[in-house]
Structure formats: structure tokens, C-alpha cells
Design an enzyme around this catalytic site. Structure first.
Site, PDB file in Angstrom:
ATOM      1  N   SER A  41      41.904 -49.402 -24.538  1.00  0.00           N
ATOM      2  CA  SER A  41      40.446 -49.418 -24.690  1.00  0.00           C
ATOM      3  C   SER A  41      39.808 -48.037 -24.781  1.00  0.00           C
ATOM      4  O   SER A  41      38.680 -47.922 -25.236  1.00  0.00           O
ATOM      5  CB  SER A  41      39.793 -50.207 -23.560  1.00  0.00           C
ATOM      6  OG  SER A  41      39.842 -49.487 -22.354  1.00  0.00           O
ATOM      7  N   LYS A  78      36.392 -46.149 -18.389  1.00  0.00           N
ATOM      8  CA  LYS A  78      35.464 -46.348 -19.515  1.00  0.00           C
ATOM      9  C   LYS A  78      34.487 -45.171 -19.581  1.00  0.00           C
ATOM     10  O   LYS A  78      34.396 -44.366 -18.669  1.00  0.00           O
ATOM     11  CB  LYS A  78      34.647 -47.640 -19.356  1.00  0.00           C
ATOM     12  CG  LYS A  78      35.450 -48.912 -19.236  1.00  0.00           C
ATOM     13  CD  LYS A  78      36.044 -49.364 -20.535  1.00  0.00           C
ATOM     14  CE  LYS A  78      36.711 -50.722 -20.315  1.00  0.00           C
ATOM     15  NZ  LYS A  78      37.777 -50.976 -21.223  1.00  0.00           N
TER      16      LYS A  78
END
Length: 179
Positions: A41, A78
Site C-alpha cells: 500500500s 500510511k
């Protein structure tokens, strides 16, 4: 007399070394913590099995990379896109914060520019439960927008869920760098 001075000097050196070990242990346990990146990700910034160091005492700003506990109780890495009180929107790969265009300089990379199509699908924070990022929370997204399970799906993340901010990539060695 000479022997006494040597003993005092050894004691002083031992105290200094002991103090350095304590400070190092404190930094390692409470302030600078190594962690692993898993999954795809955060590609191309990080790939699975990259090793990073996070700081638990840093302030968090837009585009910082953070380590946090997601709603499924997994430790995840993230990027901060939205800050408390902001509205977030993407249109044609362009980020809008409070309806103002915001450049994402970390996307000016060959890996992304060679990929055809939109990197970030059109999105509006209205699609989550709130029109704005709630106070004390952050809107987080992975850099690999096509394959990231992030705030677009589970909403913003509370600041209490943030463990730390990534400050250094230290492995693999050929990609060592500050973040």
C-alpha cells in the site's frame, strides 16, 4: 596514588557508559522505535519488508508518514493527507483540501508517471461519515492508491491510534534516507 587515579577514572568511564546505555535504551523503547513495513500500500515510497524507524514524540503534519493501529487492530503505515477540520477531495488525480488545490510532491516519481490511468480515483470525504476530518483525527492514505485499504474505506483515524511518525528508512541499505 597512581593506582587510585586509575580506579577513579575507570569508575567514571563505567558511569558514563552505563548512562549512555540507559539513554540508548530509553530512546529505543520510548522515542525511536524500529518497525517493518508490510504489504504494497505504500509503494513506491516503501515496499514490503522495508525497515523504518518511527519517532513517538514528533508533531504530525500533512504528508508525514505515520504508523498507527487500524480499525482491525493491525499496525499499518500510511501517509497523512487530511488534518483535523479539513475537507478532502480528489478529482482527476488532484488533491483538494478545503476546495484548494494541493500538490503532492512525493508523487513526482518515475514509478508513478510510467503507470497509465489515474493513480487516485475520484473521491470526496463526504463519502465517509463526515464532511470534514473530525477534531483529533487524521485522514490517511497509502501511496499506492489503487491497492491501499485506508481512510477512504474506514474513515479517519484518531490521534490516539497513531503510534509514531516515520523518520528514517534504514533497510535496505541502498535506499537509506530520512523521511
Amino acid at each position: 596514588m597512581q593506582e587510585s587515579l586509575k580506579k577513579k577514572r575507570r569508575k567514571r568511564i563505567a558511569k558514563v557508559l552505563f548512562g549512555l546505555v540507559l539513554v540508548g535504551a530509553f530512546l529505543r523503547l520510548y522515542i525511536l522505535i524500529p518497525t517493518d513495513v508490510t504489504g504494497i500500500s505504500m509503494y513506491p515510497t516503501f515496499v514490503s519488508n522495508d525497515k523504518v524507524v518511527m519517532s513517538t514524540v514528533s508533531s504530525i503534519e500533512r504528508f508525514d508518514i505515520v504508523v498507527f493501529t487500524d480499525p482491525m487492530n493491525k499496525t499499518v503505515v500510511k501517509r497523512v493527507i487530511g488534518l483535523p477540520g479539513e475537507s478532502i477531495r480528489y478529482e482527476q488525480d488532484q488533491l483538494y483540501v478545503n476546495n484548494q488545490v494541493v500538490a503532492e510532491p512525493f508523487f513526482d516519481r518515475d514509478e508513478i508517471n510510467e503507470e497509465p490511468g489515474l493513480w487516485t480515483s475520484n473521491f470526496d470525504s463526504i463519502q465517509t461519515s463526515d464532511q470534514r476530518v473530525p477534531e483529533g483525527e487524521y485522514f490517511l492514505m497509502g501511496d499506492n492508491r489503487r491497492y491501499s485499504y485506508d481512510s477512504r474505506f474506514y474513515g479517519s483515524i484518531s490521534s490516539e491510534s497513531v503510534i509514531g511518525k516515520v523518520v528514517l528508512l534504514y533497510y535496505p541499505f541502498e535506499r537509506i534516507g530520512w523521511h
